[in-house]
Design an enzyme around this catalytic site. Structure first.
Site, PDB file in Angstrom:
ATOM      1  N   SER A  13      10.614 -49.458 -22.564  1.00  0.00           N
ATOM      2  CA  SER A  13      11.013 -48.145 -21.976  1.00  0.00           C
ATOM      3  C   SER A  13      10.786 -47.601 -21.248  1.00  0.00           C
ATOM      4  O   SER A  13      11.333 -46.376 -20.775  1.00  0.00           O
ATOM      5  CB  SER A  13      10.066 -48.087 -23.655  1.00  0.00           C
ATOM      6  N   ARG A  34      16.207 -59.061 -19.860  1.00  0.00           N
ATOM      7  CA  ARG A  34      16.163 -60.368 -20.109  1.00  0.00           C
ATOM      8  C   ARG A  34      17.392 -60.943 -21.016  1.00  0.00           C
ATOM      9  O   ARG A  34      17.959 -62.189 -21.031  1.00  0.00           O
ATOM     10  CB  ARG A  34      15.227 -60.901 -20.832  1.00  0.00           C
ATOM     11  N   GLY A 138      -0.326 -42.723 -13.796  1.00  0.00           N
ATOM     12  CA  GLY A 138      -0.223 -41.288 -14.300  1.00  0.00           C
ATOM     13  C   GLY A 138       0.193 -41.209 -15.426  1.00  0.00           C
ATOM     14  O   GLY A 138       0.662 -41.655 -16.177  1.00  0.00           O
ATOM     15  N   LYS A 193      -6.966 -46.836 -19.302  1.00  0.00           N
ATOM     16  CA  LYS A 193      -7.279 -45.893 -19.550  1.00  0.00           C
ATOM     17  C   LYS A 193      -6.354 -46.631 -21.104  1.00  0.00           C
ATOM     18  O   LYS A 193      -6.507 -45.515 -22.288  1.00  0.00           O
ATOM     19  CB  LYS A 193      -5.892 -44.988 -19.173  1.00  0.00           C
ATOM     20  N   THR A 250      -2.372 -40.601 -22.774  1.00  0.00           N
ATOM     21  CA  THR A 250      -2.454 -41.855 -23.262  1.00  0.00           C
ATOM     22  C   THR A 250      -3.636 -41.394 -24.508  1.00  0.00           C
ATOM     23  O   THR A 250      -3.169 -42.275 -26.092  1.00  0.00           O
ATOM     24  CB  THR A 250      -2.665 -43.315 -22.581  1.00  0.00           C
ATOM     25  N   SER A 256       2.254 -42.552 -27.394  1.00  0.00           N
ATOM     26  CA  SER A 256       0.862 -44.395 -27.053  1.00  0.00           C
ATOM     27  C   SER A 256       0.499 -45.245 -27.363  1.00  0.00           C
ATOM     28  O   SER A 256       0.290 -44.864 -29.368  1.00  0.00           O
ATOM     29  CB  SER A 256      -0.450 -42.697 -26.798  1.00  0.00           C
ATOM     30  N   ARG A 257       1.666 -46.634 -27.179  1.00  0.00           N
ATOM     31  CA  ARG A 257       1.083 -47.439 -28.262  1.00  0.00           C
ATOM     32  C   ARG A 257      -0.849 -48.236 -27.956  1.00  0.00           C
ATOM     33  O   ARG A 257      -0.928 -48.673 -29.626  1.00  0.00           O
ATOM     34  CB  ARG A 257       1.698 -48.672 -27.058  1.00  0.00           C
ATOM     35  N   ASN A 258      -1.423 -47.641 -27.239  1.00  0.00           N
ATOM     36  CA  ASN A 258      -2.595 -48.220 -27.529  1.00  0.00           C
ATOM     37  C   ASN A 258      -3.712 -46.966 -28.626  1.00  0.00           C
ATOM     38  O   ASN A 258      -4.721 -47.451 -29.459  1.00  0.00           O
ATOM     39  CB  ASN A 258      -3.380 -47.758 -26.237  1.00  0.00           C
TER      40      ASN A 258
END
Length: 336
Positions: A13, A34, A138, A193, A250, A256-258
């Site tokens: 992404s 890939r 950023g 972060k 984030t 935000s994946r996290n």
């Protein structure tokens, strides 16, 4: 001079979104993917439905599954793979890299085992001088940038002229890059972060609100700055886009994946369950919490949030109990 021919190695992404930025800035961009089917979709349909569904990519953006072909005429090479796989990927690409190309890192993390920042891994594997290595960081949520929502970033390189050249190459109508020479601070802000966002998601999963979120963000920033200062970073870096800016985006966005991964853990899911829900992907913060914790320990820096996330993710600690322990820590002055 601003590079014209740029290769992006990685079609996830963020790699795809950044390639779109470069193409919209007027560059000649090739993506290496890939999987051949992704390369074919990008070149043929001008989409990457697996990572950025619903986003139309520039018609001039090219893609290939052949790394040698992708790198043949590159003046700058953007490394858009996860931090913990950068070393292995870069080892395979090393002999194909043009000798004078700017090497650009999009990865945000600290390598497990070596405790190296991504720019240090790049220098070690390629033999490139630090003046050739540039770090992008950023508040850069890929989908929002791909949707051309206004955003800014930091381009950090010890060679300011090289940073300015890449800044010129990457300035799109909706994307405004700033330069900085503090590579250490920029990389640590980006790596830490992810861990703090994991904790914010966990807090949200436990049902906590804005006060808790703000506390985690600001205390997380404090421990990031402590580590950064110990390693020679400029404290002002953490007050800018690479620090506060990246943290706010984030830690607060559902994109935000996290944060999303942490929220699942807060709801009581196991690491394996959260990973399956994320399509088999593990959030960067899950791995980085361990390497950042170890790096802090080697430098004698107190990082309670990184330690707490390591214990939850890798030692089976209960998130609610860990939260209570954080609140019960010894009282002290805010800036000590």
């Amino acid at each position: 001079m601003a590079p014209q021919h740029i290769t992006v190695l990685g079609a996830g992404s963020w790699g795809t979104a950044f390639a779109k930025v470069l193409a919209d800035a007027g560059r000649d961009v090739t993506i290496w993917a890939r999987r051949p089917e992704i390369a074919a979709e990008i070149s043929g349909a001008h989409t990457n439905s697996g990572y950025l569904p619903g986003i139309a990519l520039p018609a001039g953006l090219k893609a290939t599954a052949d790394a040698e072909e992708a790198l043949a005429h590159a003046q700058a090479v953007v490394l858009a793979v996860p931090s913990q796989s950068l070393r292995a990927n870069l080892t395979g690409w090393r002999e194909l890299l043009p000798p004078d190309a700017t090497l650009v890192s999009l990865a945000k993390g600290v390598e497990l085992g070596t405790l190296k920042r991504m720019s240090e891994v790049i220098a070690e594997i390629t033999g490139a001088s630090e003046s050739r290595i540039l770090v992008v960081t950023g508040p850069n949520l890929a989908r929002e940038i791909a949707q051309e929502q206004p955003a800014a970033a930091v381009f950090a390189c010890v060679d300011h002229e090289r940073a300015v050249a890449f800044q010129q190459a990457s300035s799109a109508p909706y994307f405004r890059p700033y330069t900085n020479t503090d590579v250490v601070g920029a990389e640590l802000g980006g790596a830490c972060k992810n861990v703090i966002a994991l904790s914010c998601g966990m807090a949200a999963g436990l049902g906590y609100g804005a006060n808790t979120l703000a506390t985690l963000i600001t205390r997380g920033l404090a421990e990031t700055a402590r580590l950064g200062t110990k390693l020679g970073a400029d404290p002002l870096t953490f007050a800018g886009l690479a620090g506060v800016g990246d943290l706010v985006a984030t830690c607060s966005s559902p994109l935000s994946r996290n944060r999303t991964f942490g929220e699942r853990l807060g709801h009581g899911e196991t690491l394996e369950e959260a990973q399956r829900a994320a399509g088999g992907q593990v959030a960067e913060g899950v791995m980085s919490c361990s390497s950042i914790r170890e790096l802090a320990q080697t430098k004698g820096v107190d990082m309670p949030l990184a330690d707490a996330m390591h214990r939850v993710c890798h030692e089976g600690a209960d998130p609610r109990r860990v939260g209570a322990e954080l609140l019960g820590r010894e009282r002290k002055h805010e800036w000590s």
